[in-house]
Write a protein that holds these residues in place. Sequence first.
Motif, short mmCIF file in Angstrom:
data_model
loop_
_atom_site.label_atom_id
_atom_site.label_comp_id
_atom_site.label_asym_id
_atom_site.label_seq_id
_atom_site.Cartn_x
_atom_site.Cartn_y
_atom_site.Cartn_z
N TRP A 151 -26.10 83.44 -3.60
CA TRP A 151 -26.02 84.90 -3.36
C TRP A 151 -27.30 85.58 -3.81
O TRP A 151 -27.84 86.45 -3.11
CB TRP A 151 -24.82 85.47 -4.09
N GLN B 85 -30.05 84.75 -1.43
CA GLN B 85 -29.80 85.46 -0.19
C GLN B 85 -30.20 86.93 -0.33
O GLN B 85 -30.84 87.50 0.56
CB GLN B 85 -28.32 85.34 0.17
N THR B 86 -29.84 87.52 -1.46
CA THR B 86 -30.18 88.92 -1.70
C THR B 86 -31.69 89.12 -1.82
O THR B 86 -32.25 90.06 -1.25
CB THR B 86 -29.50 89.41 -2.99
N SER C 151 -22.66 79.19 -5.97
CA SER C 151 -22.49 80.33 -5.08
C SER C 151 -23.21 81.56 -5.61
O SER C 151 -23.76 82.35 -4.84
CB SER C 151 -21.00 80.63 -4.88
N TRP D 38 -18.30 87.47 -5.68
CA TRP D 38 -18.52 86.27 -4.87
C TRP D 38 -18.32 84.97 -5.65
O TRP D 38 -17.60 84.07 -5.18
CB TRP D 38 -19.91 86.34 -4.24
N GLY E 201 -21.57 91.18 -5.15
CA GLY E 201 -22.23 90.05 -5.80
C GLY E 201 -21.45 89.55 -7.00
O GLY E 201 -21.39 88.34 -7.25
N SER F 133 -24.29 89.15 -8.99
CA SER F 133 -23.94 87.73 -8.98
C SER F 133 -24.22 87.08 -10.33
O SER F 133 -23.48 86.17 -10.76
CB SER F 133 -24.71 87.00 -7.87
#
Length: 401
Positions: free
Chosen positions: A354, A357-358, A350, A125, A122, A68
Amino acid sequence: MNTLLYALFRALRSHRWLRLLACAFLFTSVGNGLTQVMVFGLLLDWQAPASLLTLAYLFAMLPGFVGSLVGERLCMRFSPIRLLVLTEWLGLLALLFPLMGIQYHSMVALLAVQSTEAFLAGMSWPALTLLFRRGLSEAELPAATCLETMIFASQVLLGTGLGMVLFHQLPALTLLGFDALTFVGSLLMLLLAGSALPSLAPGQAAETERPVAVHWQALAPQQKRSLLLLPALAAVGSPAMALLPALAQQIEPEDAAGLALPLLFARSLGQLCGPLLLKRESLPRYAGQNRLLLTCLGLFLFAYGTIPLLSGMQALGVVFIAHLASNIVFAVGTFSLLSSFQADQVSSASGRAWRWQTASASIFTCLTALIADVWGPLQALYGVSACALLIVVGTLRRYGR
């Protein structure tokens, strides 16, 4: 007819590039699902330990953090469609890892393809969310939410459905060949979508806007909450999802692969159906309702907690219900992220969501793997998930609207 699915159909009728993009990710989803079935099926057939099966979930996620970051930086220099084409080329090259794994009976090589796919997911995204935010109007954002959810679910739903049928019928190398063909199909669709991009939706001056980075201190409370919803879901859901193959071993020790693969299919079917229960006009209201979000997460944990007590067929139904609930949260979080930030901010936002979240999923998965190795998968599920839910309760109250 105000469901997310209807909103998606309307958007697909209006935008040729969106239809082509959906086809591209349909190809990719089938291929990735086939690869996932092959990887987990081979690991189970090779009698991989429960701790390695749990860490396989971690390796299929953690590289997305770095991906990401790379994707966010590249979005500032290249168009999102070019970045998506690049990730598909790299995904095709990554099939060399499972090829080596099959040839040399290497579990490390099988885990390497999971890690590479996580990195590329990633990386893509931020580009995908930027493309949606630039190409769709505010009223069409629920359609993007539905499409992202369907992409996420069909990755395993379609690929797993085929994989379950074909895994013990065809050689693994043949499945790998099918996967390569799906990447070729996806690349073709993305190139066609790129040629349709000049006809993007209103406000095309936005296409020339250069993405900018977002900073936590400068964000409004609603934007902070939007960034935290998906990491909160990852904290609660990752222990259960990581333990799914190990739970299958506990229920059916003689045929773990025969149960684990249908469980993966039931998981994805729930992921697909959950968001389709929502109405598009309700999404902004649901994004601020702590009670609804926590009820869904609580139902998810309760359902997974009963799996070891059930038979194989009952476990399939429970997993479906669990992910029906969790992906309501996923759809709400995705919509909140897209709607809370402007087009020039959304790739950075975003990408940050991400990464969080990861990181959230990785931390709780590591704890789960350690506890599962010492006390067993069921105790790890109850202990880690309960702690995660308490943390989420505090976080949602802190940034509630």
